[in-house]
Design an enzyme around this catalytic site. Sequence first.
Site, short mmCIF file in Angstrom:
data_model
loop_
_atom_site.label_atom_id
_atom_site.label_comp_id
_atom_site.label_asym_id
_atom_site.label_seq_id
_atom_site.Cartn_x
_atom_site.Cartn_y
_atom_site.Cartn_z
N ASN A 33 39.72 28.60 33.05
CA ASN A 33 40.82 29.06 32.19
C ASN A 33 41.53 27.85 31.56
O ASN A 33 42.17 27.07 32.25
CB ASN A 33 41.79 29.87 33.09
CG ASN A 33 42.97 30.45 32.33
OD1 ASN A 33 43.21 30.12 31.18
ND2 ASN A 33 43.71 31.31 33.01
N HIS B 56 39.93 36.20 26.45
CA HIS B 56 40.43 35.07 27.23
C HIS B 56 39.58 34.92 28.49
O HIS B 56 39.20 35.91 29.11
CB HIS B 56 41.90 35.34 27.60
CG HIS B 56 42.49 34.26 28.44
ND1 HIS B 56 42.35 32.93 28.15
CD2 HIS B 56 43.21 34.32 29.60
CE1 HIS B 56 42.96 32.21 29.07
NE2 HIS B 56 43.49 33.04 29.95
N CYS C 172 48.52 31.68 27.45
CA CYS C 172 47.12 31.93 27.07
C CYS C 172 47.00 32.69 25.74
O CYS C 172 45.97 32.64 25.09
CB CYS C 172 46.41 32.72 28.16
SG CYS C 172 46.62 31.99 29.77
O1 UT7 Z 1 45.45 33.25 32.39
C1 UT7 Z 1 45.87 34.55 32.60
C2 UT7 Z 1 46.62 34.73 33.87
N1 UT7 Z 1 45.85 34.63 35.07
C3 UT7 Z 1 45.08 35.62 35.48
O2 UT7 Z 1 44.91 36.59 34.80
C4 UT7 Z 1 44.50 35.50 36.86
C5 UT7 Z 1 44.41 36.86 37.46
N2 UT7 Z 1 43.98 36.87 38.87
C6 UT7 Z 1 42.73 36.54 39.28
O3 UT7 Z 1 41.88 36.10 38.53
C7 UT7 Z 1 42.42 36.81 40.74
O4 UT7 Z 1 43.45 37.54 41.32
C8 UT7 Z 1 42.17 35.52 41.59
C9 UT7 Z 1 40.85 34.87 41.19
C10 UT7 Z 1 43.32 34.57 41.42
C11 UT7 Z 1 42.05 35.89 43.07
O5 UT7 Z 1 41.02 36.85 43.26
P1 UT7 Z 1 41.29 38.16 44.12
O6 UT7 Z 1 40.02 38.88 44.17
O7 UT7 Z 1 42.47 38.86 43.50
O8 UT7 Z 1 41.61 37.55 45.52
P2 UT7 Z 1 42.94 37.71 46.41
O9 UT7 Z 1 44.05 36.94 45.78
O10 UT7 Z 1 43.16 39.15 46.70
O11 UT7 Z 1 42.49 36.97 47.72
C12 UT7 Z 1 41.43 37.47 48.54
C13 UT7 Z 1 41.18 36.49 49.65
C14 UT7 Z 1 42.46 36.00 50.34
O12 UT7 Z 1 42.17 35.87 51.72
P3 UT7 Z 1 42.69 36.97 52.78
O13 UT7 Z 1 44.18 36.98 52.62
O14 UT7 Z 1 42.04 38.25 52.35
O15 UT7 Z 1 42.19 36.42 54.06
C15 UT7 Z 1 42.69 34.66 49.74
O16 UT7 Z 1 43.40 33.78 50.61
O17 UT7 Z 1 40.56 35.30 49.11
C16 UT7 Z 1 41.28 34.16 49.55
N3 UT7 Z 1 41.17 33.13 48.55
C17 UT7 Z 1 40.19 32.21 48.54
N4 UT7 Z 1 39.16 32.00 49.36
C18 UT7 Z 1 38.33 30.98 49.06
C19 UT7 Z 1 41.97 32.91 47.46
N5 UT7 Z 1 41.54 31.85 46.79
C20 UT7 Z 1 40.43 31.39 47.43
C21 UT7 Z 1 39.55 30.33 47.18
N6 UT7 Z 1 38.51 30.17 48.04
N7 UT7 Z 1 39.68 29.51 46.13
#
Ligand code: UT7
Length: 329
Positions: free
Chosen positions: A282, A252, A112
């Site tokens: 992204n 970004h 990125c």
């Molecule tokens: O390009 C540069 C590099 N990339 C980044 O910088 C990405 C950085 N990370 C993020 O943007 C975020 O961490 C995400 C958007 C990927 C995830 O958001 P989060 O608030 O960190 O969620 P999480 O991974 O802590 O997951 C929370 C819950 C989980 O369920 P449980 O385990 O709490 O029951 C996930 O399974 O949300 C669930 N979850 C979803 N639910 C519905 C994860 N993805 C989804 C989804 N739809 N698409």
Amino acid sequence: MGAGIIGIGSYVPDRVLTNADLEKMVDTSDEWIVTRTGIRERRICPEGKAASDLGTVAAIRAVEDAGIKVQEIDMIICATITPDMVFPSTACIIQNNIGIENIPCFDLSAACSGFIYGLEIARSLIETHRYRNILVVAAECMSRVTDYTDRTTCVLLGDGAAAAVVSKVEDNYGILDTYLGAAGKYSNLLYVPAGGSKIPASHETVDKRMHFMKMEGSTLFRIAVNAMSDSVKKIIERNKISPEDIVLFIPHQANIRIIQGVAKSACIAMDRVFLNIEKYGNMSAASVGVALDEAAKSGKIKKNDLICMVSFGAGLTWAANLIKWSKND
Ligand code: UT7
């Protein structure tokens, strides 16, 4: 003499993948995606087309915007992590597509952060008088490395391209400063396991879905906010400016909550932050380039304005720059 952007262009494919479409593919919801990421839709490159095709259109638009002839370009740098092929470089394919012969062309792999890395390389080569007009392209087909059965990643990514012509500009204009960083110790947080020299393609790698991106989202989230806000603060401090001097902040576009965290930490008001994450998600290296082009074309940037771009991605890599806009649009 300064070096800066004299032409900018971008291109995104027509096909739109909405949150409603993704609801039919994985266990997710529009509500979760919008509140956790800020993304509503993203663009998808058609089958049979590749990163070079997106990059070629962006490149032609940037050269037109610069008001120079394509033959005046004397180097092409293509930032991509989704090249058309392992080799040759996507930069060479774009060179052939736009009809230039015998100039150096190479790809740059900084995920990125690739567009800001590329601008800095171009700036250095222009300032040392080695080249006159360098085309920096960022072209990504992230959909090709996205696992559309993995809800934790497939909602985030999209395809697109941007390009800039970097050339000599008036003194005290153009790219005034750049801060680049990387931390290879975190290379296991965001990667595509197979298809390289470590684990070449096999039936097993395909069966195990190892050609798709793997990501430790929440760990990355924390590192992204810190690395991006530190980069912006460094740019502000070492150029002896205050956050209010920055007319437009172009981060970004990985997650709206990351952007809000960075803006808060660096004391940048959200009304000066350019956002298009809602439309594209992204697009890796292309994200900040497409954002810069949209900001310029919509009149959000004028000559003399200070702009700060900042990015973060796989590697891990991060990058920020400070640009005094020199174009009269
Ligand atoms: O390009 C540069 C590099 N990339 C980044 O910088 C990405 C950085 N990370 C993020 O943007 C975020 O961490 C995400 C958007 C990927 C995830 O958001 P989060 O608030 O960190 O969620 P999480 O991974 O802590 O997951 C929370 C819950 C989980 O369920 P449980 O385990 O709490 O029951 C996930 O399974 O949300 C669930 N979850 C979803 N639910 C519905 C994860 N993805 C989804 C989804 N739809 N698409």
